[in-house]
Scaffold this active site. Structure first.
Site, PDB file in Angstrom:
ATOM      1  N   ARG A   1       0.883  -1.179   0.000  1.00  0.00           N
ATOM      2  CA  ARG A   1       0.000   0.000   0.000  1.00  0.00           C
ATOM      3  C   ARG A   1       0.914   1.220   0.000  1.00  0.00           C
ATOM      4  O   ARG A   1       1.798   1.330   0.842  1.00  0.00           O
ATOM      5  CB  ARG A   1      -0.904  -0.031   1.233  1.00  0.00           C
ATOM      6  CG  ARG A   1      -1.754  -1.296   1.268  1.00  0.00           C
ATOM      7  CD  ARG A   1      -2.830  -1.246   2.333  1.00  0.00           C
ATOM      8  NE  ARG A   1      -3.403  -2.563   2.580  1.00  0.00           N
ATOM      9  CZ  ARG A   1      -4.373  -3.118   1.858  1.00  0.00           C
ATOM     10  NH1 ARG A   1      -4.865  -2.487   0.823  1.00  0.00           N
ATOM     11  NH2 ARG A   1      -4.841  -4.312   2.162  1.00  0.00           N
TER      12      ARG A   1
ATOM     13  N   GLY B   1      -9.745   0.168  -4.433  1.00  0.00           N
ATOM     14  CA  GLY B   1      -8.859   1.302  -4.124  1.00  0.00           C
ATOM     15  C   GLY B   1      -7.725   1.389  -5.133  1.00  0.00           C
ATOM     16  O   GLY B   1      -7.421   2.470  -5.664  1.00  0.00           O
TER      17      GLY B   1
ATOM     18  N   ASP C   1     -12.533 -10.732  -0.914  1.00  0.00           N
ATOM     19  CA  ASP C   1     -13.862 -10.377  -0.381  1.00  0.00           C
ATOM     20  C   ASP C   1     -14.966 -10.410  -1.426  1.00  0.00           C
ATOM     21  O   ASP C   1     -16.136 -10.370  -1.087  1.00  0.00           O
ATOM     22  CB  ASP C   1     -13.838  -8.961   0.224  1.00  0.00           C
ATOM     23  CG  ASP C   1     -12.979  -8.887   1.469  1.00  0.00           C
ATOM     24  OD1 ASP C   1     -12.777  -9.936   2.095  1.00  0.00           O
ATOM     25  OD2 ASP C   1     -12.510  -7.787   1.804  1.00  0.00           O
TER      26      ASP C   1
ATOM     27  N   GLY D   1     -15.097 -39.460 -19.921  1.00  0.00           N
ATOM     28  CA  GLY D   1     -15.727 -40.130 -21.067  1.00  0.00           C
ATOM     29  C   GLY D   1     -15.160 -39.551 -22.357  1.00  0.00           C
ATOM     30  O   GLY D   1     -13.949 -39.454 -22.524  1.00  0.00           O
TER      31      GLY D   1
ATOM     32  N   HIS E   1     -10.552 -43.222 -10.169  1.00  0.00           N
ATOM     33  CA  HIS E   1     -11.756 -42.842  -9.425  1.00  0.00           C
ATOM     34  C   HIS E   1     -11.539 -41.816  -8.326  1.00  0.00           C
ATOM     35  O   HIS E   1     -12.504 -41.349  -7.719  1.00  0.00           O
ATOM     36  CB  HIS E   1     -12.435 -44.091  -8.860  1.00  0.00           C
ATOM     37  CG  HIS E   1     -13.216 -44.809  -9.909  1.00  0.00           C
ATOM     38  ND1 HIS E   1     -12.616 -45.570 -10.892  1.00  0.00           N
ATOM     39  CD2 HIS E   1     -14.544 -44.841 -10.169  1.00  0.00           C
ATOM     40  CE1 HIS E   1     -13.539 -46.054 -11.699  1.00  0.00           C
ATOM     41  NE2 HIS E   1     -14.723 -45.626 -11.292  1.00  0.00           N
ATOM     42  N   MET E   2     -10.284 -41.455  -8.062  1.00  0.00           N
ATOM     43  CA  MET E   2     -10.078 -40.387  -7.074  1.00  0.00           C
ATOM     44  C   MET E   2     -10.743 -39.086  -7.546  1.00  0.00           C
ATOM     45  O   MET E   2     -11.086 -38.226  -6.743  1.00  0.00           O
ATOM     46  CB  MET E   2      -8.589 -40.157  -6.821  1.00  0.00           C
ATOM     47  CG  MET E   2      -7.818 -39.650  -8.013  1.00  0.00           C
ATOM     48  SD  MET E   2      -6.072 -39.493  -7.687  1.00  0.00           S
ATOM     49  CE  MET E   2      -6.055 -38.110  -6.583  1.00  0.00           C
TER      50      MET E   2
ATOM     51  N   GLN F   1     -13.703 -38.817  -8.711  1.00  0.00           N
ATOM     52  CA  GLN F   1     -15.132 -38.798  -8.366  1.00  0.00           C
ATOM     53  C   GLN F   1     -15.352 -38.623  -6.860  1.00  0.00           C
ATOM     54  O   GLN F   1     -16.449 -38.362  -6.418  1.00  0.00           O
ATOM     55  CB  GLN F   1     -15.795 -40.111  -8.798  1.00  0.00           C
ATOM     56  CG  GLN F   1     -16.086 -40.153 -10.279  1.00  0.00           C
ATOM     57  CD  GLN F   1     -16.721 -41.456 -10.710  1.00  0.00           C
ATOM     58  OE1 GLN F   1     -16.820 -42.401  -9.935  1.00  0.00           O
ATOM     59  NE2 GLN F   1     -17.122 -41.522 -11.952  1.00  0.00           N
TER      60      GLN F   1
END
Length: 780
Positions: free
Chosen positions: A90, A122, A168, A576, A662-663, A665
């Protein structure tokens, strides 16, 4: 979108003779590095010189080593890092005219007339002020003899483009700011961890999250975890909220809930403008109810950590759009901010956005809280309405005599349970009886149907997989049994949550209406599959969780080679025939190539990729990442590509192969999938309630029009209901994918960021849009 004025313009020459500076300013946010990386690489791709400005505006004022040329390699390995690599600060100096004059001097001396600022409102307001004073600052410098007339003439105009980096999400005009999704990941990780300990002890937890002036993080976290109460600055609680809150918590305990969660934004306040603190709430709950209560203040944890896949993709897409906006700008173009609307990158006039953001603050200060919610935008307003409906209303005493059945179809995915929970609760709020169908169409055929209550779905938002049970079977061979059970259980409407099988199954039920009158009930398909291949929706529930899993795994895989020079990883993803996961994970993880079915490739392309990697290994970057969608090509299998790369890379690089399986899913749903699933479930039941009223004839429900069986999908900027029968024409049923897929347009970005010599299509570009200032409509 509109046709470009220069359809023949070569994008690789747009930036020749021009210089772009990029800086990050204000509070840091995860994903800023992705935006910096994309700005640098696309800038270099267009032929421009690109400069880093270190330490934000302070670096611009101080000059010297703070402003230096960026190279392709200097932004490598940045994607997965949180914060901002080029630093942020800043700057008091920049707020004074003298400081801005020094900054102008430093830019003129380097011939920089294009500035890309990544920061909050800002920082972006400061950039616009700098631009408006530019000619005056140059005049001062010429008068003082610091620069020549010729230099001033060369740099007569400064172009500015902003990207909003703020956890934010407090900037009006964009659905999401860079860093917000990652901050939500941090919050939800904590909520999930707290939930387990709180349930063990029957505790009330008060969680304070960031958001001094904006309640977005608090609101979405509350919706995503089913919190009992949320305090946000835009909408203070009604007077007497203390009694209401205690009554709510006591009711939840009486219903058998073992924990209570209250989420507080740090800027929460009462109607008379007094702060509402987490300590104050703790005291209230402890004194009045005697509950064991704990407070957790998250603080800067929310700013830290690895950026989510969403933030990396958002930063990358915005970086590309920012460079294009800078190079297409004329002296008459207002300073713009690149933002996100739905899945569209849009350009908005910077000061219009800043003005609406200030209008929100003014509305809050004047006690016009409904206006403040509206000014935050449609996304915020819808989230608030959904939260209020699901958390703040007790089920009605009067029943509607309507039975709504809900089921999961196809492979399980994270977020399905969030959709079921919100649909069940929204149905109960409408007075309906909600029925759970277990194990998909098989369960409906075999009568595995039972009532599902408000409390039976408690805590489902954070659970992965499918609590109802799911199967891939289609209804075609079971239509007789299904129609009998629809009649037996007196089902008046059907909610089908699932992937491509849900879509096809829905179509089969609609086609069976001619033969079976029982099928003439309203039904909605909610897309939920990691593959993101359901027609009628740009996004499916579950795809974001899978994408984050792949991205995190690719980070680890790349890191595993940190001590090993010259290694290429070949990673197979699910999906797929749909290349969404491979493409988006490629963009998020910084892949060198992503092979997919929709973008045909041949042996020449494979050869080109190998040559590309050989060249890459000569630079300081010694790692390669190749993604391959599981069904991208029947002959060029993952093993084939691995063997080809291993053979061609001998002596230059070695290869490793990973099949993720499959990890992808599994796992707990991401904040996006929880929030998306919750909104989809609630919206579906409200739509069905209206549709049931339309279809009520002579004492019974009869729905046989195409618009009574729909897919609810996200289309560009809105959630829309589209008839299943209309979507069939846009479906490749053999390969189980829609014929048109929005994300294919993003593929060239991935290739450009990986340094391929390809042409970016500039025949379409984003026009400047306007933020609709709603003050006039709302009244004061």
């Amino acid at each position: 979108m509109s046709s470009d004025l220069h359809p023949t313009l070569d994008p690789t020459k747009m930036g020749l003779g021009r210089s772009i500076a990029v800086l990050t300013s204000g509070g840091d946010a995860q994903g800023m590095n992705a935006a910096v990386r994309a700005t640098v690489r696309v800038g270099l791709y267009t032929g421009a010189k690109v400069y880093f400005v270190h330490e934000g505006y302070q670096g611009l004022v101080d000059g010297g080593d703070n402003i230096h040329l960026a190279t392709w390699e200097s932004v490598s390995m940045m994607l997965q890092l949180g914060g901002t690599v080029i630093g942020s600060a800043r700057s008091k100096d920049f707020r004074a005219r003298e400081g801005r004059r020094k900054a102008a001097f430093n830019l003129v001396k380097l011939g920089i007339t294009n500035l890309c600022v990544i920061g909050g409102d800002g920082s972006l307001t400061g950039a616009d002020a700098f631009r408006s004073e530019w000619s005056g600052l140059l005049g001062d410098l010429v008068t003082a003899g610091s620069i020549s007339e010729a230099e001033a003439k060369q740099s007569f105009h400064l172009n500015i483009v902003g990207m909003v980096g703020s956890i934010d999400n407090d900037f009006c005009g964009t659905d999401m700011t860079i860093g917000t999704d990652s901050a939500l990941h941090r919050i939800i990780e904590v909520v999930d961890a707290i939930t387990t300990t709180a349930q063990s002890h029957q505790r009330t937890f008060i969680l304070e999250v960031m958001g001094r002036h904006c309640g977005y993080l608090a609101l979405v976290s509350a919706l995503s975890c089913g919190a009992d109460w949320v305090f946000i600055p835009e909408m203070p609680p009604d007077d007497g909220w203390e009694d209401h809150l205690c009554r709510r918590l006591a009711d939840q305990r009486a219903r058998g809930s073992r924990l209570n969660v209250i989420i507080v934004a740090e800027g929460a306040m009462s109607r008379d403008g007094q702060p509402i603190t987490s300590d104050q709430i703790k005291e209230l709950v402890t004194d009045r109810l005697g509950f064991d209560t704990r407070t957790t203040v998250l603080g800067h944890v929310q700013r830290g950590g690895t950026p989510s896949a969403f933030d990396r993709i958002l930063g990358s897409r915005m970086g590309v759009e920012a460079v294009m906006a800078l190079l297409e700008a004329t002296p008459d173009t207002p300073a713009c901010v690149v933002s996100l609307s739905g899945n569209q990158a849009v350009r908005l006039p910077l000061m219009e956005c800043v003005q609406v953001t200030k209008d929100v603050t003014a509305a809050m200060a004047e006690g016009r809280f409904e206006d403040a919610i509206k000014l935050r935008g449609t996304s915020f307003e819808n989230t608030w309405k959904t939260y209020k409906l699901l958390a703040h209303i007790n089920p009605p005493d009067v029943k509607s005599n309507i039975n709504v059945a809900i089921m999961n179809i196809g492979a399980p995915c994270a977020g399905m349970n969030a959709a079921v929970r919100s649909a069940v609760r929204m149905g109960i709020i409408q007075g309906h009886t909600m029925l759970a169908v277990h194990d998909g169409f098989d369960g409906l055929a075999h009568g595995q149907v039972e009532p599902i209550t408000w409390t039976s779905v408690t805590g489902w938002t954070g659970k992965g997989g499918s609590m109802l049970g799911t199967k891939r079977s289609l209804p075609g061979k079971m239509l007789e049994e299904i129609s009998q059970n629809i009649a037996k259980f007196n089902i008046h409407a059907l909610v089908i949550i699932g992937g491509f099988e849900a879509f096809v199954g829905g179509l089969e039920l609609v086609q069976a209406r001619e033969k079976y009158e029982e099928m003439c009930i309203p039904m909605v398909v909610i897309p939920a599959t990691v593959s993101n291949n359901v027609p009628g929706s740009d996004f499916s529930i579950g795809a974001d969780t899978a994408l984050n899993t792949i991205t995190a795994t690719c980070d680890r895989i790349k890191q595993s080679a940190a001590g090993t020079k010259r290694r290429v990883f070949i990673v197979e993803t699910m999906g797929g025939y749909c290349g969404y996961l491979a493409t988006m994970a490629g963009l998020a993880a910084g892949a060198d190539a992503a092979y997919i079915y929709e973008d045909k490739f041949n042996i020449k392309d494979l050869e080109l990729n190998v040559e590309h990697l050989v060249e890459k290994m000569k630079t300081t970057v010694k790692r390669g990442l190749i993604l391959r969608n599981e069904n991208s090509n029947a002959n060029y299998t993952t093993d084939f590509i691995f063997n080809l790369y291993s053979e061609e890379g001998k002596g230059i690089f070695d290869c490793r192969k990973n099949v993720l399986g499959h990890m992808q899913q599994g796992g707990t749903p991401t904040p996006f999938d929880r929030n998306f699933g919750t909104k989809m479930g609630a919206k579906t039941v409200l739509w069905l309630t209206d549709k049931l009223k339309e279809c009520y004839r002579h004492g019974r429900i009869f729905a046989n029009t195409p618009d009574s069986a729909c897919v609810l999908g996200m289309r560009k900027r809105a959630l829309t209901f589209q008839p299943l029968t209309e979507l069939k024409a846009d479906t490749d049923l053999e390969h189980r994918i829609p014929k048109t897929q929005w994300w294919l347009k993003i593929r060239p970005i991935m290739k450009i960021l990986a340094k391929y010599d390809i042409k970016l299509d500039t025949s379409e570009h984003t026009d400047m849009e306007h933020v609709i200032n709603k003050r006039g409509d709302l009244g004061k």
